[in-house]
Design a protein around this motif. Structure first.
Motif, PDB file in Angstrom:
ATOM      1  N   LEU A  57       0.830  -1.196   0.000  1.00 31.68           N
ATOM      2  CA  LEU A  57       0.000   0.000   0.000  1.00 31.68           C
ATOM      3  C   LEU A  57       0.866   1.247   0.000  1.00 31.68           C
ATOM      4  N   SER A  58       0.252   2.332  -0.460  1.00 27.94           N
ATOM      5  CA  SER A  58       0.921   3.624  -0.314  1.00 27.94           C
ATOM      6  C   SER A  58       0.941   4.000   1.170  1.00 27.94           C
ATOM      7  N   GLY A  59       1.765   4.976   1.511  1.00 27.78           N
ATOM      8  CA  GLY A  59       1.866   5.397   2.907  1.00 27.78           C
ATOM      9  C   GLY A  59       0.547   5.860   3.468  1.00 27.78           C
ATOM     10  N   GLU A  60      -0.221   6.627   2.655  1.00 25.22           N
ATOM     11  CA  GLU A  60      -1.508   7.127   3.137  1.00 25.22           C
ATOM     12  C   GLU A  60      -2.496   5.983   3.372  1.00 25.22           C
ATOM     13  N   GLY A  61      -2.523   5.023   2.445  1.00 25.62           N
ATOM     14  CA  GLY A  61      -3.440   3.899   2.590  1.00 25.62           C
ATOM     15  C   GLY A  61      -3.111   3.061   3.805  1.00 25.62           C
ATOM     16  N   GLU A  62      -1.842   2.803   4.022  1.00 19.70           N
ATOM     17  CA  GLU A  62      -1.423   2.013   5.183  1.00 19.70           C
ATOM     18  C   GLU A  62      -1.817   2.709   6.471  1.00 19.70           C
ATOM     19  N   GLU A  63      -1.620   4.018   6.520  1.00 15.44           N
ATOM     20  CA  GLU A  63      -1.935   4.769   7.735  1.00 15.44           C
ATOM     21  C   GLU A  63      -3.439   4.758   8.006  1.00 15.44           C
ATOM     22  N   GLU A  64      -4.246   4.894   6.968  1.00 17.77           N
ATOM     23  CA  GLU A  64      -5.698   4.894   7.162  1.00 17.77           C
ATOM     24  C   GLU A  64      -6.176   3.553   7.712  1.00 17.77           C
ATOM     25  N   ILE A  65      -5.633   2.447   7.216  1.00 18.08           N
ATOM     26  CA  ILE A  65      -6.045   1.130   7.696  1.00 18.08           C
ATOM     27  C   ILE A  65      -5.597   0.921   9.137  1.00 18.08           C
ATOM     28  N   ILE A  66      -4.371   1.337   9.460  1.00 20.03           N
ATOM     29  CA  ILE A  66      -3.881   1.208  10.838  1.00 20.03           C
ATOM     30  C   ILE A  66      -4.762   1.990  11.795  1.00 20.03           C
ATOM     31  N   ASN A  67      -5.137   3.199  11.396  1.00 20.76           N
ATOM     32  CA  ASN A  67      -5.999   4.033  12.234  1.00 20.76           C
ATOM     33  C   ASN A  67      -7.381   3.389  12.401  1.00 20.76           C
ATOM     34  N   ALA A  68      -7.882   2.759  11.330  1.00 23.61           N
ATOM     35  CA  ALA A  68      -9.194   2.124  11.412  1.00 23.61           C
ATOM     36  C   ALA A  68      -9.159   0.942  12.378  1.00 23.61           C
ATOM     37  N   ILE A  69      -8.078   0.152  12.327  1.00 20.56           N
ATOM     38  CA  ILE A  69      -7.958  -0.981  13.256  1.00 20.56           C
ATOM     39  C   ILE A  69      -7.830  -0.487  14.691  1.00 20.56           C
ATOM     40  N   ARG A  70      -7.076   0.604  14.913  1.00 20.03           N
ATOM     41  CA  ARG A  70      -6.969   1.185  16.258  1.00 20.03           C
ATOM     42  C   ARG A  70      -8.333   1.648  16.758  1.00 20.03           C
ATOM     43  N   HIS A  71      -9.142   2.173  15.829  1.00 16.43           N
ATOM     44  CA  HIS A  71     -10.488   2.605  16.211  1.00 16.43           C
ATOM     45  C   HIS A  71     -11.319   1.412  16.676  1.00 16.43           C
ATOM     46  N   LEU A  72     -11.184   0.287  16.010  1.00 12.60           N
ATOM     47  CA  LEU A  72     -11.897  -0.924  16.431  1.00 12.60           C
ATOM     48  C   LEU A  72     -11.414  -1.383  17.805  1.00 12.60           C
ATOM     49  N   GLU A  73     -10.121  -1.254  18.045  1.00  7.79           N
ATOM     50  CA  GLU A  73      -9.577  -1.639  19.348  1.00  7.79           C
ATOM     51  C   GLU A  73     -10.165  -0.777  20.464  1.00  7.79           C
ATOM     52  N   GLN A  74     -10.309   0.519  20.178  1.00  8.59           N
ATOM     53  CA  GLN A  74     -10.884   1.421  21.179  1.00  8.59           C
ATOM     54  C   GLN A  74     -12.348   1.078  21.442  1.00  8.59           C
ATOM     55  N   GLN A  75     -13.082   0.692  20.387  1.00  2.66           N
ATOM     56  CA  GLN A  75     -14.502   0.379  20.549  1.00  2.66           C
ATOM     57  C   GLN A  75     -14.721  -0.935  21.286  1.00  2.66           C
ATOM     58  N   THR A  76     -13.850  -1.889  21.096  1.00  5.58           N
ATOM     59  CA  THR A  76     -14.075  -3.222  21.648  1.00  5.58           C
ATOM     60  C   THR A  76     -13.287  -3.499  22.919  1.00  5.58           C
ATOM     61  N   GLY A  77     -12.224  -2.736  23.156  1.00  8.13           N
ATOM     62  CA  GLY A  77     -11.351  -3.030  24.281  1.00  8.13           C
ATOM     63  C   GLY A  77     -10.464  -4.236  24.043  1.00  8.13           C
ATOM     64  N   LYS A  78     -10.401  -4.709  22.819  1.00 11.73           N
ATOM     65  CA  LYS A  78      -9.522  -5.811  22.425  1.00 11.73           C
ATOM     66  C   LYS A  78      -8.436  -5.256  21.508  1.00 11.73           C
ATOM     67  N   PHE A  79      -7.370  -6.049  21.312  1.00 11.55           N
ATOM     68  CA  PHE A  79      -6.224  -5.536  20.563  1.00 11.55           C
ATOM     69  C   PHE A  79      -5.784  -6.555  19.518  1.00 11.55           C
ATOM     70  N   PHE A  80      -5.565  -6.051  18.306  1.00 16.91           N
ATOM     71  CA  PHE A  80      -5.205  -6.901  17.175  1.00 16.91           C
ATOM     72  C   PHE A  80      -3.810  -7.492  17.392  1.00 16.91           C
ATOM     73  N   GLY A  81      -3.739  -8.811  17.493  1.00 16.39           N
ATOM     74  CA  GLY A  81      -2.471  -9.487  17.702  1.00 16.39           C
ATOM     75  C   GLY A  81      -2.103  -9.698  19.155  1.00 16.39           C
ATOM     76  N   HIS A  82      -2.938  -9.231  20.094  1.00 12.22           N
ATOM     77  CA  HIS A  82      -2.633  -9.357  21.517  1.00 12.22           C
ATOM     78  C   HIS A  82      -2.888 -10.799  21.956  1.00 12.22           C
ATOM     79  N   SER A  83      -1.944 -11.382  22.675  1.00  6.10           N
ATOM     80  CA  SER A  83      -2.058 -12.787  23.057  1.00  6.10           C
ATOM     81  C   SER A  83      -3.065 -13.016  24.172  1.00  6.10           C
ATOM     82  N   GLU A  84      -3.327 -12.000  25.009  1.00  8.45           N
ATOM     83  CA  GLU A  84      -4.236 -12.176  26.132  1.00  8.45           C
ATOM     84  C   GLU A  84      -5.672 -11.809  25.781  1.00  8.45           C
ATOM     85  N   ASN A  85      -5.833 -10.720  25.029  1.00  5.26           N
ATOM     86  CA  ASN A  85      -7.173 -10.223  24.710  1.00  5.26           C
ATOM     87  C   ASN A  85      -7.227  -9.851  23.224  1.00  5.26           C
TER      88      ASN A  85
END
Length: 784
Positions: A57-85
């Protein structure tokens, strides 16, 4: 600024163009106050970068997807790739099931050797977590590395799924398989998993769409690779947290019959056998949630005007709508629900007609004509039985009540008449039941060449004198007259287009090889001196000599159709006499007889003029005083390119044009249908030398241009010239739309195709009207 990623809560119903239908629908549910698993849409533009930049991906596209996944983490309280949650993701295409390609998805993206233990802690069920991991590895290997599913099945065929050690060992074997076949180890890095998942899911719909081009040979609709949809990302919800949890699917109407009332499945948490308890369990245990599902379904149906499939998850007493999409229905259910939606005011009659596809009609007609095929013909793997569809027990009709109503609506808006190809009286009766507005092609050669009649035809052809030929024809005359009488009776008040004998001469002759073998056998017999034996041998010698005289080196372009009548005019005399005798009898019995006599394979106006004079002469002799009640027509069958090119002249002698597209296609392309289909047309589907089989779908670019030119030129000479088309390659939406556009009067097809042709004619009229085209006043004279 190009928007590459759109959060579901930021979307609206109006953003369907960039979010896709599923994404926009979920966004609409969120705004309506319903709970939806958090997610976002990766737009088609962003997905293309995965496929065109080798997955980078281009730099902008990569950043937008990372931010979107972080937004999901904030909404769910879970973390992408986290071994515990761990946060796990569902990656899906946004295409509906109604599309030509099936929805492809990857669930539980983010599972690896560490996060699977986190999922086990979240759900309190390690067996469940391991099974999810096993399924994910299989789907990942299939979709990302194109590993055949059989390879995974061979490994897991012995796995019962009840033992953790057994599952762990199978997971290890799956990873070895992926590394060996995919030449890359299964990635433990969840970021790599995510990128590969998006790339593979998006690419899968494009490649499947590309392969579906082969279906163009038989179907008039397909999804092109340019119509690839966005990719929908949502947080995974397993319905395993707490006692009041579970997963289910709801259909707003029966996918089998289309009947009103919800149906579906529900599997509650703790159900060790994963048995479907149906929605009754949910209604009994969680009435408020059940009522919420009903309300969601009602709202979606009202808004969409389609039967909805709703996938839902319940976790700790809270319900989430994971996905909504148009339900996959049997053909019976499609027709039933479509009619009901019109009655309920959700859609218009025109919208209903535009939804009908050939398969819907074909399958419903198959159920009516062959009830034993009910289970085989239903779409979407939904079996339909007579008990579920009581209308099918009515043997007095060839059409279901729903299909009949849709056809009535079609007749209200279509402009093209739909006529039938019918060679036997029974064909005509069936055609009328199915709504044919006349006979557009009655092939008299099929009547004459039946096993019971062919010997008389051959005897007549092989006769040495005109008087002998006429004696042979006297046997055929009452047979032909009887056929026409029954057809006129079945089509009382409707036109019957009768094509005079169109067979090549060689099809009327006995096989020369068979005759010579018989001669050899007779000559070899010791008792050939017997009188009867000698008479047979002499007659055989005469027949062989006569067949040799009539032999043609290029029979496909030899004496046939109107040219055959110049050699054997007695045949045409007999056919015309049979037609007009049948007309006289029909008129005297009170029928409205409307014969339209078609001269086949006209190449020059002089040929039509000679034949027309003959028709008029026989009509004067046979009809007598009844001629005033028999308003017959004489027309030309346009099958040769020269006839199309000289249509202005031919129209002087013709009351109508009928385009025989099968022969016109052969002559325009310059090859035989039988040989070309067998030897090279199918091979061209890869090289795309011929995009469509022109004998299945009308070649509008070439053959269509000749037809349009002939229609225009003919109507320059005769503004009200009747024009129609008959052939196996015209009963698809594209071809019928072409006929509608150039202002033809009718299409003629096989009786079993009539129902769809009526629908397609209506679809063509509706689309033209919506595009603002006044087809009745369109000036097409510039094409000439």
């Amino acid at each position: 600024m190009t928007k590459r990623v759109i959060l579901l809560e930021e979307g609206t119903a109006e953003m369907k163009g960039i979010m896709g239908s599923k994404g926009a629908d979920l966004a609409e549910l969120i705004h309506a106050g319903w709970s939806v698993p958090a997610g976002f849409v990766v737009t088609t533009e962003c997905c293309r970068e995965f496929c065109t930049r080798l997955g980078h991906l281009s730099g902008e596209g990569e950043e937008e997807i990372i931010n979107a996944i972080r937004h999901l983490e904030q909404q769910t309280g879970k973390f992408f790739g986290h071994s515990e949650n761990p946060l796990l993701l569902a990656v899906r295409t946004d295409q509906d099931r109604a599309s030509a390609t099936a929805t492809r998805s990857l669930l539980n993206v983010g599972l690896n050797d560490a996060t699977v233990e986190g999922l086990a802690r979240q759900t309190g069920d390690r067996l469940y977590a391991l099974r999810c991991y096993l399924d994910y590895l299989k789907e990942y290997g299939q979709l990302v590395y194109a590993i055949p599913s059989e390879f995974f099945t061979e490994i897991s065929s012995h796995v019962k799924g009840r033992d953790e050690t057994e599952l762990e060992l199978t997971i290890t074997h799956f990873k070895y398989l992926i590394e060996g076949e995919g030449r890359n180890p299964f990635p433990q890095d969840v970021q790599i998993q995510f990128k590969e998942a998006v790339r593979a899911v998006y690419h899968s719909q494009r490649s499947k769409a590309s392969r579906s081009q082969d279906e163009i040979m038989r179907k008039s609709y397909y999804i092109s690779s340019e119509q690839s949809a966005p990719v929908l990302i949502q947080t995974m919800m397993h319905g395993k947290c707490g006692e009041s949890s579970g997963t289910g699917t709801l259909y707003t109407r029966s996918p089998l019959t289309g009947g009103r009332g919800i149906t579906g499945q529900y599997v509650p948490t703790g159900n060790a056998s994963q048995t479907d308890h149906g929605l009754e369990r949910l209604r009994n245990d969680e009435l408020e949630l059940y009522k919420s599902l009903l309300e969601i379904g009602s709202q979606l149906e009202t808004h969409k005007g389609e039967v909805q499939e709703i996938t839902f998850v319940i976790e700790s007493g809270a319900m989430y709508v994971a996905q909504t999409q148009p339900a996959r229905l049997s053909s019976t259910a499609t027709l039933r629900s479509t009619v009901d939606f019109v009655h309920e005011g959700f859609i218009t009659k025109e919208d209903a007609l535009l939804r009908i596809q050939p398969a819907h009609i074909t399958e419903v007609q198959k159920l009516y004509t062959n009830p034993s095929s009910i289970n085989e013909a239903s779409t979407g793997n939904f079996p339909v039985t007579n008990d579920e569809c009581p209308a099918y027990n009515n043997s007095d009709s060839l059409l279901s009540a729903d299909l009949q109503l849709l056809l009535d609506w079609a007749d209200e808006v279509k402009e093209l008449k739909v006529m039938a190809n019918a060679d036997r009286p029974q064909d005509a009766i069936t055609a009328r039941i199915l709504g044919a507005e006349g006979i557009g092609l009655c092939r008299t050669e099929n009547m004459l060449l039946s096993p019971a009649r062919l010997p008389f035809v051959q005897k007549m052809i092989l006769a040495d004198s005109e008087s002998e030929r006429r004696r042979g024809l006297e046997r055929l005359l009452p047979m032909q007259q009887s056929d026409f009488e029954q057809i006129f009776e079945a089509m009382d008040g409707y036109p019957v287009t009768i094509r005079l004998l169109d067979s090549p001469l060689h099809e009327l002759l006995p096989d020369r090889g068979v005759l010579e073998k018989r001669r050899e056998w007779l000559q070899a017999e010791e008792w050939q001196e017997q009188k009867d034996h000698q008479i047979e041998l002499e007659e055989l010698e005469r027949v062989i000599r006569r067949v040799s005289e009539l032999h043609e080196h290029n029979p496909t372009l030899g004496q046939q159709a109107c040219r055959l009548s110049t050699v054997f005019p007695e045949i045409v005399d007999m056919q015309l006499e049979a037609i007009f005798r049948a007309a006289v009898k029909g008129i005297r019995q009170g029928w409205w007889v409307r014969p339209e006599i078609m001269i086949p394979q006209i190449g020059h106006v002089h040929e039509l003029q000679v034949m027309r004079d003959l028709v008029d002469h026989v009509a004067d002799q046979v009809l007598g005083e009844e001629k005033r009640h028999c308003l017959y027509r004489v027309g030309a069958m346009i099958e040769a390119p020269r006839a199309a090119l000289t249509a202005t002249h031919i129209a002087r002698q013709a009351d109508f044009f009928s385009f025989g597209t099968d022969e016109l296609t052969e002559m325009t392309f310059g090859y035989s249908r039988h040989e070309s289909e067998k030897r090279f047309i199918q091979l061209d589907t890869d090289s795309r030398t011929v995009m469509n089989n022109p004998f299945h779908v009308l070649d509008i670019e070439g053959v269509g241009q000749l037809i349009e030119m002939a229609v225009v030129q003919g109507r320059i000479r005769k503004p009200h010239l009747k024009t129609g088309i008959c052939g196996e390659n015209v009963v698809d939406l594209e071809s019928i739309t072409f006929c509608h556009r150039i202002g033809m009067d009718y299409v003629s097809c096989l009786p079993e195709q009539i129902a769809y042709a009526r629908i397609a004619a209506a679809q063509a009229a509706i689309k033209a009207q919506r595009e603002g085209a006044d087809t009745q006043k369109t000036d097409i004279s510039t094409i000439a």
